[in-house]
Scaffold this motif. Sequence first.
Motif, PDB file in Angstrom:
ATOM      1  N   THR A 136      62.242  -4.135 -66.989  1.00 43.28           N
ATOM      2  CA  THR A 136      62.776  -3.624 -65.729  1.00 43.28           C
ATOM      3  C   THR A 136      64.076  -2.860 -65.968  1.00 43.28           C
ATOM      4  O   THR A 136      64.285  -1.771 -65.405  1.00 43.28           O
ATOM      5  CB  THR A 136      63.022  -4.792 -64.753  1.00 43.28           C
ATOM      6  N   GLU A 137      64.940  -3.398 -66.798  1.00 40.38           N
ATOM      7  CA  GLU A 137      66.208  -2.739 -67.102  1.00 40.38           C
ATOM      8  C   GLU A 137      65.969  -1.398 -67.799  1.00 40.38           C
ATOM      9  O   GLU A 137      66.636  -0.404 -67.492  1.00 40.38           O
ATOM     10  CB  GLU A 137      67.069  -3.645 -67.981  1.00 40.38           C
ATOM     11  N   ALA A 138      65.003  -1.365 -68.715  1.00 37.80           N
ATOM     12  CA  ALA A 138      64.708  -0.115 -69.426  1.00 37.80           C
ATOM     13  C   ALA A 138      64.200   0.959 -68.471  1.00 37.80           C
ATOM     14  O   ALA A 138      64.591   2.128 -68.559  1.00 37.80           O
ATOM     15  CB  ALA A 138      63.679  -0.379 -70.528  1.00 37.80           C
ATOM     16  N   MET A 142      65.888   4.647 -67.492  1.00 34.44           N
ATOM     17  CA  MET A 142      65.124   5.893 -67.586  1.00 34.44           C
ATOM     18  C   MET A 142      65.244   6.695 -66.299  1.00 34.44           C
ATOM     19  O   MET A 142      65.398   7.924 -66.317  1.00 34.44           O
ATOM     20  CB  MET A 142      63.661   5.579 -67.898  1.00 34.44           C
ATOM     21  N   ILE A 143      65.190   6.006 -65.154  1.00 31.95           N
ATOM     22  CA  ILE A 143      65.328   6.689 -63.867  1.00 31.95           C
ATOM     23  C   ILE A 143      66.726   7.285 -63.729  1.00 31.95           C
ATOM     24  O   ILE A 143      66.888   8.440 -63.306  1.00 31.95           O
ATOM     25  CB  ILE A 143      65.016   5.724 -62.707  1.00 31.95           C
ATOM     26  N   PHE A 144      67.737   6.495 -64.079  1.00 32.89           N
ATOM     27  CA  PHE A 144      69.101   7.022 -64.046  1.00 32.89           C
ATOM     28  C   PHE A 144      69.214   8.297 -64.880  1.00 32.89           C
ATOM     29  O   PHE A 144      69.819   9.288 -64.455  1.00 32.89           O
ATOM     30  CB  PHE A 144      70.083   5.978 -64.589  1.00 32.89           C
ATOM     31  N   GLU A 145      68.641   8.270 -66.074  1.00 32.75           N
ATOM     32  CA  GLU A 145      68.760   9.411 -66.972  1.00 32.75           C
ATOM     33  C   GLU A 145      68.058  10.639 -66.412  1.00 32.75           C
ATOM     34  O   GLU A 145      68.588  11.757 -66.472  1.00 32.75           O
ATOM     35  CB  GLU A 145      68.180   9.054 -68.347  1.00 32.75           C
ATOM     36  N   ALA A 164      56.391   2.320 -61.295  1.00 36.44           N
ATOM     37  CA  ALA A 164      56.372   1.290 -62.332  1.00 36.44           C
ATOM     38  C   ALA A 164      57.543   0.319 -62.162  1.00 36.44           C
ATOM     39  O   ALA A 164      57.388  -0.900 -62.326  1.00 36.44           O
ATOM     40  CB  ALA A 164      56.425   1.952 -63.711  1.00 36.44           C
ATOM     41  N   PHE A 165      58.708   0.834 -61.810  1.00 32.37           N
ATOM     42  CA  PHE A 165      59.894   0.004 -61.625  1.00 32.37           C
ATOM     43  C   PHE A 165      59.705  -0.986 -60.478  1.00 32.37           C
ATOM     44  O   PHE A 165      60.010  -2.176 -60.607  1.00 32.37           O
ATOM     45  CB  PHE A 165      61.097   0.908 -61.374  1.00 32.37           C
ATOM     46  N   LEU A 166      59.185  -0.508 -59.342  1.00 30.54           N
ATOM     47  CA  LEU A 166      58.980  -1.398 -58.197  1.00 30.54           C
ATOM     48  C   LEU A 166      57.960  -2.480 -58.523  1.00 30.54           C
ATOM     49  O   LEU A 166      58.131  -3.645 -58.128  1.00 30.54           O
ATOM     50  CB  LEU A 166      58.527  -0.593 -56.981  1.00 30.54           C
ATOM     51  N   LEU A 167      56.905  -2.134 -59.231  1.00 32.05           N
ATOM     52  CA  LEU A 167      55.903  -3.141 -59.599  1.00 32.05           C
ATOM     53  C   LEU A 167      56.498  -4.174 -60.556  1.00 32.05           C
ATOM     54  O   LEU A 167      56.176  -5.365 -60.467  1.00 32.05           O
ATOM     55  CB  LEU A 167      54.685  -2.466 -60.231  1.00 32.05           C
ATOM     56  N   GLU A 168      57.382  -3.741 -61.460  1.00 29.60           N
ATOM     57  CA  GLU A 168      58.062  -4.697 -62.333  1.00 29.60           C
ATOM     58  C   GLU A 168      58.984  -5.613 -61.524  1.00 29.60           C
ATOM     59  O   GLU A 168      59.084  -6.810 -61.795  1.00 29.60           O
ATOM     60  CB  GLU A 168      58.864  -3.966 -63.414  1.00 29.60           C
TER      61      GLU A 168
END
Length: 310
Positions: A136-138, A142-145, A164-168
């Motif tokens: 989740t942190e990774a 990636m989104i921030f970048e 993918a982030f929301l599902l995690e």
Amino acid sequence: MKEQRKESVEFRYYEMPQGMPVLALLGERWEVPYGRDAMHFHNYLEIGYCYDGEGTVYLGEETFSYGPGTMTVIPRNFPHHTVGIDSEPQKWEYLFIDSEGILQGAFANKPRIAEKLLERLHERMYVLPHGTAPETEALLKMIFEEMRERRELYGEVVRGELLAFLLELIRQNPREAASDISLPGDRCLPDVLNALEYMQRHYRENIHIEDLTRISHMSETHFRRKFGEYMNISPAEYVNLLRVKRACELLAHSDSDIADVGMQAGFRTTGAFIRNFKKFTGVVPREWRKTSMREIDNPTNYNVSIRKGW
């Protein structure tokens, strides 16, 4: 450490950028001392990430310590507050995410699944210390970048990463982990928030004040007073604000005529739509559409008396 301030709870709203389901608050502007602002809540799912600093996150009346690498997950309409351990600047970055739009779009043919996923995502606030959810942190980084660099096709890439982030996040929030959060201050706040959720789900419908007083378990006079204290806007004005925000999306991303846009957003007559649209945006719908087509930054500058996000 500075004591939590319970006497004030503020509603702050954010506007999504045109065509994007996420607003990113990045960079040096968020390297500040934390603890000077009041307890508050937002209209979108908030994700916070601490790069540098230590302190306490108040989620309602629950408290959690944070440090570098801590991630906070705060659904809309949940009061929260961050207090640093000292007065030195700390570095955080934030995402405000249109989780409904993302999940309902991804599961357009399975609306019941989207509804269940949204319930799990928004049923509680929680804190993920560094190292407890590496995938989740990774994804968050990636989104921030992508939002920072805005390289070719970044919008499409971000949308995929957000899903993918929301599902995690949902994986990090199993049903059995849900717990009641004690909310700060006035005992009426949880009931006002319940009414607020109802309004956000049903604003296209004809909402009656009786519906809201039933949900909030208050008299009409008491409900109107408490709602105004927290929202700095009347219940009817807030419903119309939600409708205008939806109309802006339709004007920017559809070819529907003005009357149809108003009906789709929940207004019963074209006259009521145009009158309220101009009240909140300063222009009539036709002029707003022309402005949005020219892609001028932040055209949805609603002139309402509720406090906008930082």
